[in-house]
Design an enzyme around this catalytic site. Structure first.
Site: not given
Length: 117
Positions: A75, A91
């Site tokens: 992301h 992440c």
């Protein structure tokens, strides 16, 4: 182009997965572990709408295994100066222009291999 760094959760990052879902300006809800580690995240227990203040940035690619969400993401970020530092919960964060480019080029179902250093 990708840089993985983060807390202990990063060591659990799956090695081979697929892009199971893609979202522009994704919403964000911290996990229970994130809220324990960072108490002010409790204010977002019901979620945060997508937008420029959202920590997932402009786009998100959701990693799946066997049709199930692994809760790991590729992301963007609204804090690019934190890329490569231990602020992530596993992440892989990219600057928004890079995740937008990747989002536009990578189809759902594309395989993802994560190599840890």
């Amino acid at each position: 182009m990708l840089w993985a760094s983060g807390r202990a959760e990063a060591t659990q990052l799956p090695r081979l997965r697929v892009i199971g879902r893609k979202e522009p300006w994704p919403s964000w809800t911290p996990t229970a572990n994130m809220m324990r580690a960072v108490p002010h995240y409790r204010a977002y227990a019901s979620g945060m709408a997508g937008g420029t203040e959202n920590p997932l940035g402009a786009r998100a690619l959701y990693l799946y295994r066997d049709g199930e969400d692994t809760y790991f993401r590729l992301h963007g970020t609204n804090e690019p100066d934190t890329i490569g530092t231990a602020v992530s919960s596993g992440c892989i964060r990219l600057v928004n222009q890079d995740i937008i480019d990747l989002y536009n080029r990578v189809p759902v179902g594309a395989p993802v291999v994560v190599l840890q250093t």
